[in-house]
Design an enzyme around this catalytic site. Structure first.
Site, PDB file in Angstrom:
ATOM      1  N   SER A  24       0.819  -1.219   0.000  1.00  0.00           N
ATOM      2  CA  SER A  24       0.000   0.000   0.000  1.00  0.00           C
ATOM      3  C   SER A  24       0.850   1.264   0.000  1.00  0.00           C
ATOM      4  CB  SER A  24      -0.942   0.001   1.207  1.00  0.00           C
ATOM      5  OG  SER A  24      -0.198  -0.131   2.408  1.00  0.00           O
ATOM      6  N   ASN A 111      -2.068  -1.607  13.098  1.00  0.00           N
ATOM      7  CA  ASN A 111      -3.528  -1.415  13.145  1.00  0.00           C
ATOM      8  C   ASN A 111      -3.878  -0.106  13.857  1.00  0.00           C
ATOM      9  OD1 ASN A 111      -3.303  -3.938  12.141  1.00  0.00           O
ATOM     10  ND2 ASN A 111      -4.370  -5.004  13.809  1.00  0.00           N
ATOM     11  N   THR A 156     -39.230  24.409 -13.321  1.00  0.00           N
ATOM     12  CA  THR A 156     -39.506  23.097 -12.700  1.00  0.00           C
ATOM     13  C   THR A 156     -39.674  22.142 -13.881  1.00  0.00           C
ATOM     14  OG1 THR A 156     -41.907  23.381 -12.689  1.00  0.00           O
ATOM     15  CG2 THR A 156     -40.739  24.109 -10.705  1.00  0.00           C
ATOM     16  N   HIS A 157     -39.264  20.918 -13.712  1.00  0.00           N
ATOM     17  CA  HIS A 157     -39.318  19.915 -14.805  1.00  0.00           C
ATOM     18  C   HIS A 157     -38.582  20.400 -16.061  1.00  0.00           C
ATOM     19  CE1 HIS A 157     -42.677  17.969 -12.563  1.00  0.00           C
ATOM     20  NE2 HIS A 157     -42.987  19.231 -12.286  1.00  0.00           N
ATOM     21  N   SER A 284     -12.759  22.285 -30.133  1.00  0.00           N
ATOM     22  CA  SER A 284     -12.823  20.992 -30.813  1.00  0.00           C
ATOM     23  C   SER A 284     -11.692  20.913 -31.821  1.00  0.00           C
ATOM     24  CB  SER A 284     -14.172  20.860 -31.521  1.00  0.00           C
ATOM     25  OG  SER A 284     -14.076  19.976 -32.613  1.00  0.00           O
ATOM     26  N   LYS A 290     -16.392  25.527 -31.862  1.00  0.00           N
ATOM     27  CA  LYS A 290     -16.814  24.997 -30.560  1.00  0.00           C
ATOM     28  C   LYS A 290     -16.114  25.650 -29.367  1.00  0.00           C
ATOM     29  CE  LYS A 290     -19.392  22.004 -29.867  1.00  0.00           C
ATOM     30  NZ  LYS A 290     -19.195  20.586 -29.934  1.00  0.00           N
ATOM     31  N   ASN A 292     -16.414  24.361 -25.614  1.00  0.00           N
ATOM     32  CA  ASN A 292     -17.080  23.301 -24.837  1.00  0.00           C
ATOM     33  C   ASN A 292     -16.915  23.496 -23.328  1.00  0.00           C
ATOM     34  OD1 ASN A 292     -17.954  21.964 -27.160  1.00  0.00           O
ATOM     35  ND2 ASN A 292     -15.967  20.941 -27.391  1.00  0.00           N
ATOM     36  N   GLU A 297     -18.393  19.655 -17.292  1.00  0.00           N
ATOM     37  CA  GLU A 297     -18.669  18.255 -17.637  1.00  0.00           C
ATOM     38  C   GLU A 297     -17.820  17.301 -16.800  1.00  0.00           C
ATOM     39  OE1 GLU A 297     -19.979  18.432 -22.297  1.00  0.00           O
ATOM     40  OE2 GLU A 297     -17.897  18.825 -21.825  1.00  0.00           O
ATOM     41  N   TYR A 324      -9.529  -5.730  13.165  1.00  0.00           N
ATOM     42  CA  TYR A 324      -8.859  -5.323  11.927  1.00  0.00           C
ATOM     43  C   TYR A 324      -8.811  -6.479  10.937  1.00  0.00           C
ATOM     44  CZ  TYR A 324      -5.393  -3.900   8.533  1.00  0.00           C
ATOM     45  OH  TYR A 324      -4.772  -3.597   7.345  1.00  0.00           O
ATOM     46  N   GLN A 329      -7.266  -2.032   4.324  1.00  0.00           N
ATOM     47  CA  GLN A 329      -6.211  -1.286   3.640  1.00  0.00           C
ATOM     48  C   GLN A 329      -6.811  -0.513   2.451  1.00  0.00           C
ATOM     49  OE1 GLN A 329      -2.207  -2.937   3.125  1.00  0.00           O
ATOM     50  NE2 GLN A 329      -2.589  -3.014   0.944  1.00  0.00           N
ATOM     51  N   LYS A 332      -8.107   3.576   1.790  1.00  0.00           N
ATOM     52  CA  LYS A 332      -7.310   4.794   1.608  1.00  0.00           C
ATOM     53  C   LYS A 332      -7.463   5.431   0.241  1.00  0.00           C
ATOM     54  CE  LYS A 332      -4.432   2.917   4.953  1.00  0.00           C
ATOM     55  NZ  LYS A 332      -5.361   1.766   4.903  1.00  0.00           N
TER      56      LYS A 332
HETATM   57  N1  ARG Z   1      -1.087  -1.328   5.129  1.00  0.00           N
HETATM   58  C1  ARG Z   1      -1.982  -1.815   6.121  1.00  0.00           C
HETATM   59  C2  ARG Z   1      -3.297  -1.032   6.093  1.00  0.00           C
HETATM   60  O1  ARG Z   1      -3.309   0.018   5.554  1.00  0.00           O
HETATM   61  C3  ARG Z   1      -1.336  -1.670   7.435  1.00  0.00           C
HETATM   62  C4  ARG Z   1      -1.894  -2.505   8.503  1.00  0.00           C
HETATM   63  C5  ARG Z   1      -1.413  -3.847   8.395  1.00  0.00           C
HETATM   64  N2  ARG Z   1      -1.736  -4.600   9.553  1.00  0.00           N
HETATM   65  C6  ARG Z   1      -1.665  -5.928   9.576  1.00  0.00           C
HETATM   66  N3  ARG Z   1      -2.012  -6.502  10.631  1.00  0.00           N
HETATM   67  N4  ARG Z   1      -1.300  -6.557   8.492  1.00  0.00           N
HETATM   68  O2  ARG Z   1      -4.309  -1.465   6.566  1.00  0.00           O
END
Ligand code: ARG
Length: 456
Positions: A24, A111, A156-157, A284, A290, A292, A297, A324, A329, A332
């Site tokens: 990650s 965690n 409206t509409h 365009s 054009k 745009n 959009e 957990y 993961q 994010k």
């Molecule tokens: N990269 C992991 C996450 O974002 C970190 C936590 C990993 N924890 C574990 N017990 N493997 O969730």
């Protein structure tokens, strides 16, 4: 390959494809600053708990502060060989100070670090979104004040309905964005970042040691609301705050998308009420004429991504057993994505609104459409002539139909012609009720003032 924070019990090397799949660091490096804060507090707590010496803690903290300076200077790059940002920072400390770094991870778990970093991220970027909303609100408000007497067509509409003021039209968006700002504000006030949950069960470091460590952190941690974990299990396994932030961002996005759609429509040749600022349009490659509305959009288009981000986290969380799980993961990328998109959109939309031009002549021409005043004529008959509303509605409907069939303006009809629809209907009444000024001024239930903006 970077050193892992685990591995003692494994005999076999991790499969290369799986290793890549599980990383990650390519996105969670965005938590680097906040992860160093976790480590700084933790190192301090470890000394208060008598697990590491002050000397070791000072060494660790100095290394962490060096990393922090790099992050703040924008010089920190993700190390693609590390599993995640927590591992990368840990390894960096180890490279800088050697063995004492191995003690930094005593009695803590990623965690705890992940959720801590994410909370601080949300605190930081909720403030940025709030700033973006404030700038947008300021510009919409100044446009609303500038056009507070300009009559406009309300729909409206997607059909012409009644006359309003352009300022009033913008007030609707002021309300929406103000409500968004209030939601963000409330969200920010409800956020607490906890430390000390361990992997799920807490740690042997006392609450007092953690609290003392938080207290010893000085100014940089003051802007965040950091406390000792209360419910360790909930802390490492809860992602409500991310779902909440993504929901609020989805509502902001919905408002931006509706505004975009309005402006796309109103800037078509068919409507022609507004001219879009050229700096935010494109041409365009084939059709030379054009211009745009690409910014609008793209905003409308990104709504799919923003809603998708919310749905992806909600769905990812729905069946997870406590506590957990690695699934988490994946919270994010949607979080970062929504924050980055909405924050950029707000910034550009503020400039866009500031430069939007109103085509008053086109609007004035559209205001000549008598059907826009049908409701006012019916209301006039009700209020001034005491006609029952059902009768007034019916007779004005018939009058409009008659005018359309005959292709003649109501205002050019004779008294005799008008009185066929109702005895109290004549040229004077028609002229009085069927114009923009009367339409606007006869509305007493609403305020025409541009509302005050709280956070601007
Ligand atoms: N990269 C992991 C996450 O974002 C970190 C936590 C990993 N924890 C574990 N017990 N493997 O969730």
């Amino acid at each position: 390959m970077a050193k892992k924070l685990w591995g003692g019990r494994f005999k076999k090397k991790i499969d290369r494809d799986f290793e890549e799949f599980s990383k990650s660091v390519q996105y969670d490096y965005k938590l680097a600053e906040f992860d160093t804060y976790h480590s700084l507090i933790h190192a301090q707590a470890l000394t208060y708990a008598g697990i590491i010496t002050k000397k070791e803690a000072d060494k660790i903290s100095a290394a962490l502060k060096m990393i922090l300076r790099q992050v703040k200077a924008g010089k920190f790059k993700p190390d693609s060989s590390a599993e995640d940002i927590h591992t990368q920072i840990h390894n960096r400390v180890q490279n800088q100070i050697g063995h004492p770094a191995a003690k930094l991870h005593s009695l803590r778990s990623r965690n705890d670090q992940v959720v801590f970093g994410e909370k601080l991220y949300c605190m930081t970027f909720a403030k940025e979104i709030l700033g973006g909303l404030s700038s947008l609100l300021k510009n919409v408000k100044s446009r609303a004040a500038g056009h507070k007497n300009c009559a406009f067509i309300g729909y409206t509409h997607t059909r012409r309905a009644q006359v309003i003021l352009f300022g009033q039209y913008l007030q609707a968006y002021i309300s929406m964005f103000q409500n968004d700002a209030d939601r963000i504000d409330k969200f920010l006030h409800g956020l607490t970042a906890y430390i000390g949950a361990g992997a799920l069960a807490g740690t042997s470091i006392t609450k007092q040691a953690y609290a003392k460590a938080i207290g010893a952190m000085g100014s940089f941690i003051k802007e965040f609301n950091v406390k000792v974990a209360e419910n360790a299990l909930d802390n490492v396994s809860g992602r409500d705050f991310i779902v909440e932030f993504l929901s609020i961002l989805s509502i902001v996005q919905m408002h931006l998308s509706r505004l975009s759609e309005d402006l796309i429509l109103y800037s078509t040749k068919e409507f022609g009420f507004v001219d879009l600022p050229e700096e935010f349009c494109t041409g365009s490659s084939l059709m030379p004429h054009k211009k745009n509305p690409d910014f609008l959009e793209l905003v409308r288009g990104y709504t799919g991504r923003i809603y998708g981000n919310l749905i992806s986290v909600l769905t990812m969380m729905k069946g997870l057993p406590l506590s957990y799980n690695r699934d988490m993961q994946l919270d994010k990328e949607p979080l970062f994505s929504s924050v980055e998109i909405v924050s950029t959109e707000l910034k550009i939309m503020a400039k866009f609104i500031g430069k939007l031009k109103l085509n008053k002549l086109v609007i004035e021409k559209a205001l000549e459409d008598e059907s826009l005043y049908a409701t006012e004529l019916a209301e006039y008959l009700v209020v001034k002539e005491k006609v029952a509303f059902g009768d007034a509605h019916d007779l004005v409907g018939k009058l409009i139909r008659y005018s359309e069939d005959k292709n003649s303006k109501i205002k050019s009809m004779s008294d005799e012609e008008l009185s066929r629809f109702h005895k109290s209907l004549n040229k004077k009444v028609v002229n009085k009720a069927m114009n923009a000024k009367y339409a606007v001024e006869s509305k007493k239930s609403i305020s025409r003032k541009v509302p005050k903006i709280k956070n601007a």
